[in-house]
Scaffold this motif. Structure first.
Motif, short mmCIF file in Angstrom:
data_model
loop_
_atom_site.label_atom_id
_atom_site.label_comp_id
_atom_site.label_asym_id
_atom_site.label_seq_id
_atom_site.Cartn_x
_atom_site.Cartn_y
_atom_site.Cartn_z
N LEU A 1 6.78 10.01 1.63
CA LEU A 1 6.66 8.97 2.65
C LEU A 1 5.60 9.34 3.68
CD1 LEU A 1 10.42 8.07 3.23
CD2 LEU A 1 8.71 6.72 2.00
N ILE A 2 5.57 10.61 4.08
CA ILE A 2 4.58 11.06 5.06
C ILE A 2 3.17 10.95 4.49
CG2 ILE A 2 3.75 13.06 6.34
CD1 ILE A 2 6.64 13.95 6.65
N GLY B 1 7.88 7.52 -2.23
CA GLY B 1 9.07 7.62 -3.05
C GLY B 1 10.31 7.87 -2.23
N ASP B 2 11.23 8.61 -2.80
CA ASP B 2 12.49 8.88 -2.11
C ASP B 2 12.45 10.13 -1.23
OD1 ASP B 2 13.58 6.68 -3.40
OD2 ASP B 2 14.26 7.86 -5.13
N THR B 3 11.42 10.94 -1.41
CA THR B 3 11.34 12.18 -0.63
C THR B 3 10.62 11.95 0.69
OG1 THR B 3 9.24 12.86 -1.65
CG2 THR B 3 11.28 13.50 -2.78
N LEU C 1 0.83 -1.21 0.00
CA LEU C 1 0.00 0.00 0.00
C LEU C 1 0.86 1.26 0.00
CD1 LEU C 1 -2.94 -0.91 2.41
CD2 LEU C 1 -3.03 -0.57 -0.06
N PHE C 2 2.01 1.22 0.65
CA PHE C 2 2.92 2.36 0.61
C PHE C 2 3.29 2.68 -0.84
CE2 PHE C 2 3.79 2.28 5.19
CZ PHE C 2 4.05 3.62 5.42
N ASN C 3 3.62 1.67 -1.59
CA ASN C 3 3.97 1.89 -3.00
C ASN C 3 2.75 2.35 -3.80
OD1 ASN C 3 6.60 1.01 -2.47
ND2 ASN C 3 6.06 -1.13 -2.84
N LEU C 4 1.58 1.79 -3.46
CA LEU C 4 0.37 2.17 -4.18
C LEU C 4 0.03 3.64 -3.96
CD1 LEU C 4 -2.13 1.31 -5.86
CD2 LEU C 4 -3.24 0.72 -3.69
#
Length: 328
Positions: A201-202, A195-197, A188-191
């Protein structure tokens, strides 16, 4: 002639017999619906508490340093406390239901429920003292767990056992779902665009948390509705009359969220020393503890409102249309 029916001096019927209600006119009217499956629910909740205690012990034992053990204990505390609260309520319900079937005295039911919660708390605290490292962390976890179990038992002493059973079932289901949901967090994080920033992520973490809370609320509300429907059918099949109206479904659906909020209160009072000790380890730990506390409160509020709406809407869909009522 004067004693003929309808005559001026006809004997009047016995007023005491005319006014006395028949016992079998309204069987069990006004009595709260019983809680079916209370024993099985108590065994499941006690098993879940044992599993949480074991997993916490394994996590703390695997720590390579005392500092890590303190941090892991603080992270594991909410899961243990919520499990103890639910186990105390479930075992208290199982102990109080037989008393409720034998007597109308609410005090006896409450005493039995509290006593059962106290027993769960003492056994859990004893298991923690015997299996965990004997330090201030262990004492904090043991004392807070025992207090949560006693509070859960006190909640189980409420008069309406069916509502307590519904809340406990829904809360246990929501806790199990949260653990199972951990398997889907990374996808789900990827969905949600992690990314890299730092900002991505937040944002992704926020959406994952909202999804988890929404689904947990739906599950809690559905389980609460299902349990109360089961309790109502059981009461009717036993020849009784289950007085379950929409407020019962509202309370049952909101109950798991309320228990999560109560868990947070117990943590911030009984586990304050452990949380402060973990937050003092570093600035990152302090930020993490604050963020986790806020996240738990937000999750509880989501579960409360979504669960309540789900249960009430599900109950409303079972009601007939006013046009179908022959008395309209």
């Amino acid at each position: 002639m004067s004693n003929e029916p309808g005559g001026p001096t006809a004997a009047a019927p016995d007023q005491s017999e005319a006014l006395a209600p028949r016992v079998d006119d309204h069987p069990n009217t006004g009595r709260a619906a019983p809680a079916p499956g209370a024993t099985a629910l108590a065994l499941l909740a006690a098993g879940w508490l044992a599993a949480m205690l074991w997993s916490t012990r394994e996590a703390i034992s695997s720590a390579t340093a005392g500092v890590t053990a303190v941090s892991l204990s603080a992270f594991a505390l909410p899961g243990v406390i919520s499990a103890a609260l639910v186990a105390g309520a479930a075992v208290g319900l199982a102990a109080g239901e037989p008393v409720a079937r034998r007597t109308e005295r609410v005090t006896l039911r409450f005493a039995a429920a509290v006593g059962a919660g106290l027993l769960v708390g003492l056994l859990a605290a004893l298991a923690i003292d015997l299996s965990y490292a004997g330090d201030v962390t262990t004492r904090t976890i043991a004392g807070t767990t025992a207090a949560a179990a006693v509070i859960g038992g006190a909640l189980a002493g409420a008069r309406n056992g069916a509502v307590v059973g519904a809340v406990t079932t829904a809360a246990l289901g929501a806790l199990l779902f949260v653990v199972a949901f951990s398997l889907a967090r990374d996808p789900l994080f990827n969905l949600f665009g992690a990314g890299d920033t730092q900002q991505s992520l937040i944002n992704a973490a926020s959406w994952v948390s909202r999804t988890e809370s929404l689904l947990a609320g739906l599950i809690a509300g559905g389980l609460a509705f299902g349990y109360l429907s089961w309790a109502r059918r059981r009461a009717v099949s036993d020849g009784g009359e289950a007085a379950l109206r929409w407020p019962a479904y509202l309370v049952a659906g909101a109950g798991p969220g309320l228990l999560l909020l109560l868990t947070e209160v117990i943590i911030r009072i009984g586990g304050r020393s452990l949380i402060d000790l973990a937050a003092a380890l570093s600035e990152a730990d302090a930020v993490a503890q604050t963020s986790l506390g806020t996240s738990r409160v937000d999750n509880a509020i989501w579960v409360l409102f979504v669960g309540a709406l789900t249960a009430v809407i599900s109950f409303g869909r079972t009601l007939g249309s006013p046009a179908d009522d022959p008395q309209q």
